[in-house]
Design a protein around this motif. Structure first.
Motif, mmCIF file in Angstrom:
data_model
loop_
_atom_site.group_PDB
_atom_site.id
_atom_site.type_symbol
_atom_site.label_atom_id
_atom_site.label_comp_id
_atom_site.label_asym_id
_atom_site.label_seq_id
_atom_site.Cartn_x
_atom_site.Cartn_y
_atom_site.Cartn_z
ATOM 1 N N LYS A 34 -17.349 34.817 62.533
ATOM 2 C CA LYS A 34 -16.231 34.056 61.959
ATOM 3 C C LYS A 34 -15.666 33.092 63.001
ATOM 4 O O LYS A 34 -15.416 31.914 62.709
ATOM 5 N N GLU A 35 -15.474 33.583 64.226
ATOM 6 C CA GLU A 35 -14.955 32.735 65.294
ATOM 7 C C GLU A 35 -15.928 31.596 65.594
ATOM 8 O O GLU A 35 -15.515 30.446 65.798
ATOM 9 N N ASN A 36 -17.217 31.886 65.594
ATOM 10 C CA ASN A 36 -18.230 30.873 65.841
ATOM 11 C C ASN A 36 -18.165 29.771 64.785
ATOM 12 O O ASN A 36 -18.232 28.582 65.105
ATOM 13 N N ALA A 37 -18.001 30.154 63.522
ATOM 14 C CA ALA A 37 -17.900 29.173 62.442
ATOM 15 C C ALA A 37 -16.652 28.303 62.621
ATOM 16 O O ALA A 37 -16.708 27.084 62.418
ATOM 17 N N GLN A 38 -15.543 28.910 63.009
ATOM 18 C CA GLN A 38 -14.304 28.151 63.231
ATOM 19 C C GLN A 38 -14.472 27.172 64.385
ATOM 20 O O GLN A 38 -14.026 26.021 64.307
ATOM 21 N N LEU A 39 -15.126 27.601 65.450
ATOM 22 C CA LEU A 39 -15.339 26.731 66.598
ATOM 23 C C LEU A 39 -16.267 25.571 66.255
ATOM 24 O O LEU A 39 -16.072 24.449 66.724
ATOM 25 N N LYS A 40 -17.263 25.829 65.415
ATOM 26 C CA LYS A 40 -18.161 24.751 64.984
ATOM 27 C C LYS A 40 -17.400 23.713 64.163
ATOM 28 O O LYS A 40 -17.610 22.507 64.330
ATOM 29 N N ARG A 41 -16.499 24.177 63.280
ATOM 30 C CA ARG A 41 -15.686 23.232 62.495
ATOM 31 C C ARG A 41 -14.777 22.419 63.408
ATOM 32 O O ARG A 41 -14.654 21.198 63.255
ATOM 33 N N ALA A 42 -14.162 23.066 64.386
ATOM 34 C CA ALA A 42 -13.287 22.355 65.324
ATOM 35 C C ALA A 42 -14.088 21.337 66.135
ATOM 36 O O ALA A 42 -13.621 20.219 66.375
ATOM 37 N N ASN A 43 -15.283 21.699 66.533
ATOM 38 C CA ASN A 43 -16.134 20.793 67.289
ATOM 39 C C ASN A 43 -16.486 19.563 66.455
ATOM 40 O O ASN A 43 -16.489 18.443 66.964
ATOM 41 N N ASP A 44 -16.762 19.759 65.176
ATOM 42 C CA ASP A 44 -17.058 18.628 64.286
ATOM 43 C C ASP A 44 -15.851 17.693 64.172
ATOM 44 O O ASP A 44 -16.007 16.470 64.190
ATOM 45 N N VAL A 45 -14.657 18.258 64.057
ATOM 46 C CA VAL A 45 -13.442 17.444 63.975
ATOM 47 C C VAL A 45 -13.264 16.644 65.264
ATOM 48 O O VAL A 45 -12.979 15.439 65.227
ATOM 49 N N LEU A 46 -13.446 17.295 66.394
ATOM 50 C CA LEU A 46 -13.287 16.604 67.674
ATOM 51 C C LEU A 46 -14.346 15.523 67.863
ATOM 52 O O LEU A 46 -14.055 14.442 68.397
ATOM 53 N N ARG A 47 -15.561 15.787 67.431
ATOM 54 C CA ARG A 47 -16.625 14.789 67.531
ATOM 55 C C ARG A 47 -16.278 13.561 66.685
ATOM 56 O O ARG A 47 -16.445 12.416 67.128
ATOM 57 N N THR A 48 -15.773 13.789 65.477
ATOM 58 C CA THR A 48 -15.386 12.689 64.592
ATOM 59 C C THR A 48 -14.227 11.896 65.188
ATOM 60 O O THR A 48 -14.228 10.660 65.175
ATOM 61 N N ALA A 49 -13.235 12.595 65.717
ATOM 62 C CA ALA A 49 -12.084 11.918 66.330
ATOM 63 C C ALA A 49 -12.520 11.111 67.547
ATOM 64 O O ALA A 49 -12.047 9.978 67.756
ATOM 65 N N SER A 50 -13.418 11.657 68.326
ATOM 66 C CA SER A 50 -13.916 10.953 69.501
ATOM 67 C C SER A 50 -14.614 9.657 69.100
ATOM 68 O O SER A 50 -14.394 8.604 69.713
ATOM 69 N N ALA A 51 -15.435 9.709 68.066
ATOM 70 C CA ALA A 51 -16.121 8.502 67.589
ATOM 71 C C ALA A 51 -15.110 7.483 67.069
ATOM 72 O O ALA A 51 -15.254 6.275 67.308
ATOM 73 N N PHE A 52 -14.095 7.946 66.366
ATOM 74 C CA PHE A 52 -13.070 7.053 65.838
ATOM 75 C C PHE A 52 -12.361 6.312 66.968
ATOM 76 O O PHE A 52 -12.222 5.093 66.957
ATOM 77 N N PHE A 53 -11.887 7.050 67.977
ATOM 78 C CA PHE A 53 -11.155 6.420 69.067
ATOM 79 C C PHE A 53 -12.056 5.555 69.939
ATOM 80 O O PHE A 53 -11.623 4.515 70.454
ATOM 81 N N ALA A 54 -13.307 5.928 70.099
ATOM 82 C CA ALA A 54 -14.243 5.096 70.850
ATOM 83 C C ALA A 54 -14.440 3.760 70.133
ATOM 84 O O ALA A 54 -14.504 2.709 70.780
ATOM 85 N N ALA A 55 -14.520 3.797 68.815
ATOM 86 C CA ALA A 55 -14.677 2.563 68.045
ATOM 87 C C ALA A 55 -13.430 1.686 68.177
ATOM 88 O O ALA A 55 -13.527 0.455 68.209
ATOM 89 N N GLN A 56 -12.262 2.297 68.267
ATOM 90 C CA GLN A 56 -11.018 1.544 68.422
ATOM 91 C C GLN A 56 -10.958 0.839 69.775
ATOM 92 O O GLN A 56 -10.348 -0.216 69.903
#
Length: 63
Positions: A34-56
């Motif tokens: 369960k913790e692993n699944a939560q961490l994977k979801r958080a990692n996906d959110v951070l990856r998306t946010a990183s791409a967004f801010f890099a594009a900005q």
């Protein structure tokens, strides 16, 4: 047949849990999956946010 892990480590699909483990080991395995699944979801959110801010910050990007 081994029981399936209700947490589903593979995208919500039940995953067989080895038979013969005691209750504490099984509970720990379920909690870790369960913790692993939560961490994977958080990692996906951070990856998306990183791409967004890099594009900005990209000066070649038209505004």
């Amino acid at each position: 047949m081994p029981e399936a892990d209700p947490a589903g480590a593979r995208g919500g699909e039940p995953v067989p849990v080895e038979a013969g483990g005691d209750g504490d080991e099984r509970a720990e395995l379920v909690a870790l999956r369960k913790e692993n699944a939560q961490l994977k979801r958080a990692n996906d959110v951070l990856r998306t946010a990183s791409a967004f801010f890099a594009a900005q910050l990209d000066p070649s990007r038209p505004r």
